[in-house]
Design a protein around this motif. Structure first.
Motif, short mmCIF file in Angstrom:
data_model
loop_
_atom_site.label_atom_id
_atom_site.label_comp_id
_atom_site.label_asym_id
_atom_site.label_seq_id
_atom_site.Cartn_x
_atom_site.Cartn_y
_atom_site.Cartn_z
N GLY A 90 19.88 -5.61 -49.02
CA GLY A 90 20.70 -4.40 -49.09
C GLY A 90 20.10 -3.38 -50.06
O GLY A 90 20.34 -2.19 -49.94
N TYR A 91 19.34 -3.86 -51.04
CA TYR A 91 18.68 -2.97 -52.00
C TYR A 91 17.23 -2.71 -51.62
O TYR A 91 16.60 -1.80 -52.15
N CYS A 92 16.69 -3.56 -50.77
CA CYS A 92 15.27 -3.45 -50.39
C CYS A 92 15.01 -2.15 -49.65
O CYS A 92 15.79 -1.76 -48.79
N ILE A 93 13.91 -1.48 -50.01
CA ILE A 93 13.55 -0.24 -49.32
C ILE A 93 12.37 -0.48 -48.37
O ILE A 93 11.78 0.45 -47.87
N PHE A 94 11.98 -1.73 -48.20
CA PHE A 94 10.93 -2.13 -47.26
C PHE A 94 9.61 -1.40 -47.51
O PHE A 94 8.93 -0.98 -46.60
N CYS A 95 9.30 -1.30 -48.81
CA CYS A 95 8.05 -0.65 -49.20
C CYS A 95 6.86 -1.58 -48.99
O CYS A 95 5.73 -1.12 -48.87
N GLY A 96 7.10 -2.88 -48.99
CA GLY A 96 6.01 -3.84 -48.76
C GLY A 96 5.21 -4.19 -50.01
O GLY A 96 4.24 -4.94 -49.94
N LEU A 97 5.59 -3.66 -51.18
CA LEU A 97 4.80 -3.92 -52.40
C LEU A 97 4.79 -5.40 -52.77
O LEU A 97 3.79 -5.92 -53.25
N CYS A 98 5.90 -6.08 -52.54
CA CYS A 98 5.95 -7.52 -52.87
C CYS A 98 4.97 -8.30 -51.99
O CYS A 98 4.29 -9.21 -52.47
N VAL A 99 4.90 -7.91 -50.74
CA VAL A 99 4.00 -8.60 -49.80
C VAL A 99 2.54 -8.34 -50.18
O VAL A 99 1.71 -9.25 -50.22
N GLU A 100 2.26 -7.09 -50.51
CA GLU A 100 0.88 -6.74 -50.88
C GLU A 100 0.46 -7.43 -52.18
O GLU A 100 -0.70 -7.76 -52.37
N SER A 101 1.40 -7.60 -53.08
CA SER A 101 1.03 -8.13 -54.40
C SER A 101 0.95 -9.65 -54.45
O SER A 101 0.38 -10.20 -55.39
N CYS A 102 1.51 -10.33 -53.47
CA CYS A 102 1.51 -11.80 -53.52
C CYS A 102 0.08 -12.35 -53.46
O CYS A 102 -0.62 -12.16 -52.47
N PRO A 103 -0.38 -13.03 -54.50
CA PRO A 103 -1.78 -13.49 -54.51
C PRO A 103 -2.04 -14.66 -53.57
O PRO A 103 -3.19 -15.02 -53.33
N TYR A 104 -1.00 -15.28 -53.07
CA TYR A 104 -1.17 -16.48 -52.23
C TYR A 104 -0.74 -16.29 -50.78
O TYR A 104 -0.61 -17.25 -50.04
N GLU A 105 -0.51 -15.06 -50.39
CA GLU A 105 -0.09 -14.73 -49.02
C GLU A 105 1.10 -15.58 -48.59
O GLU A 105 1.12 -16.15 -47.50
N ALA A 106 2.06 -15.67 -49.49
CA ALA A 106 3.24 -16.49 -49.21
C ALA A 106 4.45 -15.67 -48.80
O ALA A 106 5.51 -16.22 -48.54
N TYR A 118 28.21 -6.30 -41.40
CA TYR A 118 29.40 -5.57 -41.83
C TYR A 118 29.60 -5.62 -43.34
O TYR A 118 30.23 -4.77 -43.92
N ARG A 119 29.09 -6.69 -43.96
CA ARG A 119 29.32 -6.85 -45.40
C ARG A 119 27.99 -6.90 -46.15
O ARG A 119 27.05 -7.57 -45.72
N ARG A 120 27.96 -6.23 -47.29
CA ARG A 120 26.72 -6.17 -48.09
C ARG A 120 26.24 -7.56 -48.49
O ARG A 120 25.07 -7.83 -48.52
N ARG A 121 27.20 -8.42 -48.83
CA ARG A 121 26.78 -9.75 -49.32
C ARG A 121 26.04 -10.55 -48.25
O ARG A 121 25.28 -11.44 -48.56
N GLU A 122 26.26 -10.19 -46.99
CA GLU A 122 25.55 -10.89 -45.91
C GLU A 122 24.09 -10.45 -45.80
O GLU A 122 23.33 -10.99 -45.02
N LEU A 123 23.74 -9.43 -46.58
CA LEU A 123 22.35 -8.97 -46.56
C LEU A 123 21.49 -9.73 -47.58
O LEU A 123 20.28 -9.53 -47.65
N VAL A 124 22.12 -10.56 -48.37
CA VAL A 124 21.36 -11.34 -49.37
C VAL A 124 20.77 -12.57 -48.68
O VAL A 124 21.47 -13.35 -48.05
N LEU A 125 19.45 -12.69 -48.79
CA LEU A 125 18.75 -13.80 -48.13
C LEU A 125 18.41 -14.87 -49.16
O LEU A 125 17.77 -14.57 -50.18
N ASN A 126 18.84 -16.08 -48.92
CA ASN A 126 18.49 -17.16 -49.84
C ASN A 126 17.23 -17.89 -49.34
O ASN A 126 16.64 -17.48 -48.35
#
Ligand code: SF4
Ligand code: SF4
Length: 164
Positions: A90-106, A118-126
Motif C-alpha cells: 500500500g506504501y510501495c511506489i513500485f520504483c524497483g530500487l529494492c530489486v535493483e539493490s539486492c546483491p543476491y537476486e533474491a 478493499y482494505r489497506r491491511r490486505e495489501l501487506v504481504l508477509n
C-alpha cells in the motif's frame, strides 16, 4: 482571417473526426480480454526467493518508502535467519530500487497487476505471500534471465485488424 470566418475550423475538425470514424477500435474489453504486459513490468506484487535471501536487509535500506520490514536472528553458522519479511504494498511506489539493490537476486518485481483490495491491511504481504506461486510470477525487471523467458508484450499496433 476571412477564410476562418467561413467555417474552416469546423471543416478541419470534421476531417479529423471522419478519419477516426473508419479506424479499427483499439480499446480492450478487459477483463474478458487481457493484453500481455511488458516483460520488464513493475507489477504491484514483489516476489521473494527465500533460498537466495541472506537477510542482509539491503533492500529495506534502499526503499524510499520504508515499505519493507525485515527481522532476522543469528543462525548457528553466524548467518542470518529471516524471521520476518514484510512488504506493505500500500506504501510501495513500485520504483524497483529494492530489486535493483539486492546483491543476491533474491527479490523480483511482480509480473501481475491485479491486486486491488478493499482494505489497506490486505495489501501487506508477509513471507508466504511474497513467495512465487502458480498465480504469481516474477517480472524481468532488472533480471535479464527472467526477462528472456517471458512472452513479448502485446502492442496495440500488432493486434489483428489494427492498421499499422
Ligand atoms: S519497489 Fe520501491 S517503494 Fe516498493 S518496496 Fe521496493 S524500494 Fe520500496
Ligand atoms: S537485499 Fe536481497 S538478500 Fe538482502 S534481505 Fe533483501 S531480498 Fe534478502
Amino acid at each position: 482571417m476571412k477564410f476562418e470566418r467561413y467555417g474552416a475550423g469546423i471543416a478541419k475538425g470534421m476531417v479529423v473526426t471522419l478519419k477516426h470514424l473508419f479506424r479499427h477500435p483499439v480499446t480492450t474489453q478487459y477483463p474478458e480480454e487481457r493484453l500481455t504486459v511488458s516483460r520488464r513490468t513493475r507489477g504491484n506484487e514483489l516476489i521473494w526467493d527465500r533460498e537466495r535471501c541472506t537477510g542482509c536487509a539491503t533492500c529495506a535500506k534502499s526503499c524510499p518508502q520504508g515499505a519493507i520490514r525485515i527481522v532476522t536472528s543469528r543462525g548457528e553458522e553466524n548467518d542470518y535467519i529471516v524471521e520476518e519479511f514484510r512488504v506493505d504494498s500500500g506504501y510501495c511506489i513500485f520504483c524497483g530500487l529494492c530489486v535493483e539493490s539486492c546483491p543476491y537476486e533474491a527479490l523480483f518485481m511482480g509480473y501481475g497487476y491485479e491486486r486491488a483490495r478493499y482494505r489497506r491491511r490486505e495489501l501487506v504481504l508477509n513471507k508466504e505471500e511474497l513467495l512465487t506461486s502458480e498465480k504469481k510470477q516474477p517480472s524481468g525487471y532488472a533480471r535479464p534471465k527472467v526477462e528472456a523467458a517471458l512472452p513479448p508484450q502485446t502492442l496495440l499496433l500488432d493486434r489483428d485488424g489494427v492498421k499499422k
